[in-house]
Structures are given as C-alpha cells and as structure tokens.
Write an enzyme that holds these catalytic residues in place. Structure first.
Site, short mmCIF file in Angstrom:
data_model
loop_
_atom_site.label_atom_id
_atom_site.label_comp_id
_atom_site.label_asym_id
_atom_site.label_seq_id
_atom_site.Cartn_x
_atom_site.Cartn_y
_atom_site.Cartn_z
N GLN A 115 -32.46 -64.16 21.12
CA GLN A 115 -32.02 -64.66 19.80
C GLN A 115 -33.25 -64.91 18.92
OE1 GLN A 115 -30.42 -66.59 22.69
NE2 GLN A 115 -29.26 -64.71 22.73
N THR B 185 -20.78 -64.91 20.31
CA THR B 185 -20.64 -63.59 20.94
C THR B 185 -19.49 -63.59 21.95
OG1 THR B 185 -22.21 -64.25 22.65
CG2 THR B 185 -23.11 -63.09 20.73
N LEU C 177 -39.64 -50.55 10.12
CA LEU C 177 -40.14 -50.23 8.78
C LEU C 177 -39.50 -48.93 8.27
CD1 LEU C 177 -42.13 -50.99 6.52
CD2 LEU C 177 -43.85 -49.59 7.67
N ARG D 29 -20.29 -55.92 16.52
CA ARG D 29 -19.99 -56.39 15.17
C ARG D 29 -21.00 -55.87 14.15
NH1 ARG D 29 -19.80 -62.79 15.76
NH2 ARG D 29 -21.45 -62.33 17.25
N GLY E 298 -28.76 -58.85 23.43
CA GLY E 298 -28.56 -57.42 23.71
C GLY E 298 -29.85 -56.73 23.34
N HIS E 299 -30.62 -56.34 24.34
CA HIS E 299 -31.91 -55.72 24.06
C HIS E 299 -31.81 -54.21 24.29
CE1 HIS E 299 -33.97 -59.86 24.74
NE2 HIS E 299 -33.41 -59.75 23.57
N ASP F 12 -31.97 -60.14 16.96
CA ASP F 12 -31.89 -58.69 16.74
C ASP F 12 -33.11 -58.14 16.00
OD1 ASP F 12 -29.28 -58.78 17.84
OD2 ASP F 12 -28.52 -59.46 15.90
N GLY G 205 -35.69 -56.77 17.40
CA GLY G 205 -36.30 -55.63 18.10
C GLY G 205 -37.25 -56.10 19.20
N LYS G 206 -36.99 -57.31 19.71
CA LYS G 206 -37.86 -57.87 20.76
C LYS G 206 -37.84 -57.00 22.01
CE LYS G 206 -35.47 -61.71 20.61
NZ LYS G 206 -34.65 -61.45 19.43
#
Ligand code: IMP
Length: 433
Positions: free
Chosen positions: A227, A131, A335, A306, A40-41, A13, A15-16
């Site tokens: 991941q 998940t 940021l 979640r 989940g992107h 998670d 931010g890829k």
C-alpha cells in the site's frame, strides 16, 4: 548492514513490486513487513506477467530469500495458491527460499466474510471501498489479542481452541448483525489442517532472528512495503485507509529489527497519481484526461480489478510522504504513461480557506476541501518505452523531472519507463555498485 526500505509514497499501486523485483537481483533477502493479500504486486519478466499478493517480489530470483514476517496478515489459503502458481512456473523450487513467521497473523475466511458484510452494510460516501480481503478484521483480532498465529496451525489443540473462540464471536456478528450464514468449525478445521501440512516446509520460528543475522552478516536486505503512505492507519486519510501502518518505520516493527539497521528509504511514486476506493484525492481528473491516463497506464486493480481513480501528480502529498518516511531517494515509475498528453499538470500546493498549504492538512474533512494549485508543463509525444539512456529523454520530460526533483528536494535515482525489468533507467545505482 545495508537494510533498505522500499515504501509507497502515494496511495498504493506505485509500482513497488517491479522496483523490488529489479533491486532483488542485487539483494540477498526481501522482507514483507505489513499488509496482506490486499496488495497486488505485478511483475513482468520476459513479457510474462506474475501477480503476487503475499509473497515478496524477490521470489523470481532463486537466490533471494523471501520472508513474510509477523507484521503481515497471512491468508493461508491465498498464500498456498501463490506458492502452487510459482511452482508450476518452475519458480520456488527450493522451499527454503520462502520463510513464513510463526508469529504472523492468520487471516481466515471469516475475516473476509466480515469485511464484505461490513462494506455491504455501508452506503454511499461511508463505504471505505476495501479490497474485501479481510484485512481490517484480521488486524482487529491481532490488536484484541485473540488472533490465530501461523505457528498455532501446527498444534492441533491450540488450533481447535482458538478457532472455536474465533468462530463463536465472528459467527455471532455475521448472523445477528449482518444476516449472513455462520461458518462451521469442522469443515474449516479440516481445511486449515490440510493447508498447514502443505505450508509446513515454509515455517520459520523466528524470522526477526534470521533477518538480524543477515544484516549482521552484511547481507543486502530489502524491506518491501505494501500500500502507500496516504493509506497509513495513523497518518493517512483516516478512515479511508488500510488497517496497518504503511510507513517505513513499520518495517522495523513488522519485521522486528531496530531503526539503526535501516540505511536507506526509497520512496516509490508514479509520474501521476492514482487511488482505489473512497477518500480525498485533490488532483483527481473526472474527465477524458483521467480516462486516458487510466487506459494508458492500465490502471485497474491487480487484486480487485477495480478501475483506479487517476489525477495529476500531487507534490504536497509527496512532501508529506518524504517527511513521514524519512525518504532518502526516490524512484519515479510509469513515466512512459504520460506520453501523448499535450499539457501535463503538477500540483505544487493546496489552497484551503485562503491559505496556501505545502503539505496535506491532518483531518480528512479538511483534506477533502483543499483546492489543488496546478502548474502546467509541455508534454511529449515520443514513445519512452524503448529508451536505454537517460540522455535520450525528450527535453520536455527532463524539464518535468527536474521540476519535481527540485520541488521535493530529494534525488530521483531511478526512472521506470515500462513494466519490464529492462525498462528501467538508473540515475544512480542501488547499493552503490
Ligand atoms: P483494505 O486494505 O482492503 O482494508 O482497504 C482499505 C483501503 O485501502 C481501500 O481504499 C483500498 O482500496 C485501499 N488499498 C488496500 N490495499 C491496496 C493496495 O495494495 N493498493 C491500493 N490501494 C489499496
């Protein structure tokens, strides 16, 4: 042959998805090499949100070819839903834009049922907090050499034979060990055959060949990790990990390219840290500061919904990620979420039994006992989300970034200050242009 891997340097998670989407405007190909629909992107373009689970994040750029390789476990029902969603939004109009490897592992409803049943049978701290997408059971089948492969979907006899063997074993486990209903073969077979017909246009016999050809032809290929490093099956906080290798090296294995084809490894990390599911997380904040981070950062899972656990940035974990992945450049995401915190913490090392550790200990038992050593930095109140120049960052934010860059001894080339493509500040351009 500019092969670039984008890898998560924390617990996922990071931010890829946004980063790959931004980079993909300059890439010819985006490749998913591991994981499945547990990812989940989230991408935001012109204020519109798209969440992808299996399809590479380059899909919003019509000229970018997206490849799902043999290292991925493909929920065939899930990927078809994603395809339909994209088509309804006038994307993926050309089926040649998406290639699914014949050698990818097929993830079935029985894998999900087993994943859910196993989690339900565990109590308290023993729960992994998966998940529920069937990832573990699907990779188990691959390792035990009984997986259904994507190419098998197009051969009726093989499909039936493999499905029979599969359900014989899975139904036994579901019924006798977990007291669940068995899954009937005829209904599932008919559903899979229907899905196979709809997925046939995306079938690719040898994705590794297609990728090699692109690299040889000097095309720009991005390998998109799912991941994060600390969730790696071999090097993460085992057993609180996912079931694939999430490291940059996995790009070579999952996609089928040699290590010499990779030029650059970009490590993606957030300005703070989050984790979903169980397992050690030394900088976790179980207080109102953590809650503020969660709300400001909308830290709720895009796959499961979640609430994510939140805490200060963890440099020992990042040093470990840089070393394991051979990260050459860093991208710091979110940021803007730290705006409004009076003081911001950075974990610079851990203490364990009186010793100072600069990287995490190997066993999760030791990892769960470390004490984070936190250095404090003054925060800022300015909204960063509309900035267009690095020079306009508040001084306190620059101090924070400089400290992190120096500690990690790796250049931070990109800063993200919001979910949109335009909310990206470049220290150095990608692909050197
Ligand atoms: P699984 O991959 O569903 O088996 O879950 C194993 C662990 O990895 C759990 O702690 C999940 O919360 C975590 N996990 C799996 N995928 C992701 C992801 O994309 N982002 C963050 N955590 C994930």
């Amino acid at each position: 042959m500019p092969g670039i891997v984008v890898v998560g340097a924390q617990w996922g998670d990071e931010g890829k998805g946004k980063l790959v989407d931004v980079f993909a405007s300059k890439a010819d190909m985006v490749v998913r090499y591991q994981g499945g629909a547990n990812a989940g992107h989230t991408l935001v373009v012109n204020g519109k949100k798209t969440v992808l689970h299996l399809i590479p994040s380059g899909i919003l750029h019509p000229d970018t070819t997206c490849v799902v390789t043999s290292g991925v476990v493909v929920d065939v029902f899930g990927i078809l839903d994603e395809i339909k969603g994209l088509k309804n939004n006038d994307l993926l109009q050309n089926p040649k834009q998406l290639l699914i490897s014949d050698a990818a592992t097929v993830l079935l409803p029985s894998h999900k049922a087993l994943d859910a049943a196993r989690e339900a049978s565990l109590t308290g701290e023993k729960k992994i907090g998966t998940t529920g997408k069937g990832i573990g059971p699907a990779y188990e089948d691959r390792a035990s050499r009984r997986a259904l492969l994507f190419g098998d979907l197009f051969d009726r006899e093989t499909l039936r034979a493999k499905l029979e063997l599969h359900l014989k074993e899975k139904n036994h486990l579901l019924e006798t060990l977990y007291g669940q209903e068995p899954i009937g073969i005829e209904g599932l077979l008919a559903q899979i055959e229907q899905v196979a017909r709809e997925l046939a246009p995306y079938r690719c016999r040898d994705t590794s060949h297609v990728i090699s050809k692109a690299l040889k032809g000097n095309k720009r290929v991005l390998f998109e990790g799912a991941q994060g490093t600390l969730l790696d099956i071999f090097h993460g906080t085992y057993p609180f990990v996912t079931s694939s290798s999430t490291l940059s090296g996995s790009a070579c294995i999952g996609a089928g390219v040699g290590p010499t084809q990779i030029q650059q490894v970009i490590g993606v990390f957030k300005a703070y840290a989050t984790r979903v599911g169980s397992g050690p997380f030394p900088t976790e904040l179980n207080d109102e500061t953590g809650e503020k981070m969660r709300q400001n950062g909308r830290e709720f899972g895009s796959t499961t919904g979640r609430a994510r656990r939140c805490g200060w940035i963890d440099l020992p974990a990042l040093r470990y990620a840089i070393r394991l992945n051979g990260i050459t450049n860093l991208a710091l995401m979110k940021l803007d979420v730290l705006t409004g915190f009076e003081k911001i913490g950075i974990c610079t090392s851990y203490k364990l039994d009186g010793e100072t550790l600069m990287e995490p200990p190997v066993t999760q038992a030791d990892f769960s006992r470390v004490e984070p050593v936190i250095e404090w930095f003054q925060g800022w109140n300015q909204d960063l989300t509309k900035l267009t120049r690095l020079a306009d960052l508040p001084r306190t934010a620059t101090n924070y970034l400089d400290f992190i860059g120096n500690q990690l001894a790796t250049p931070i080339d990109v800063l993200s200050i919001g979910p949109g493509r335009e909310q990206t500040l470049w220290v150095k351009p990608l692909f050197n242009n």
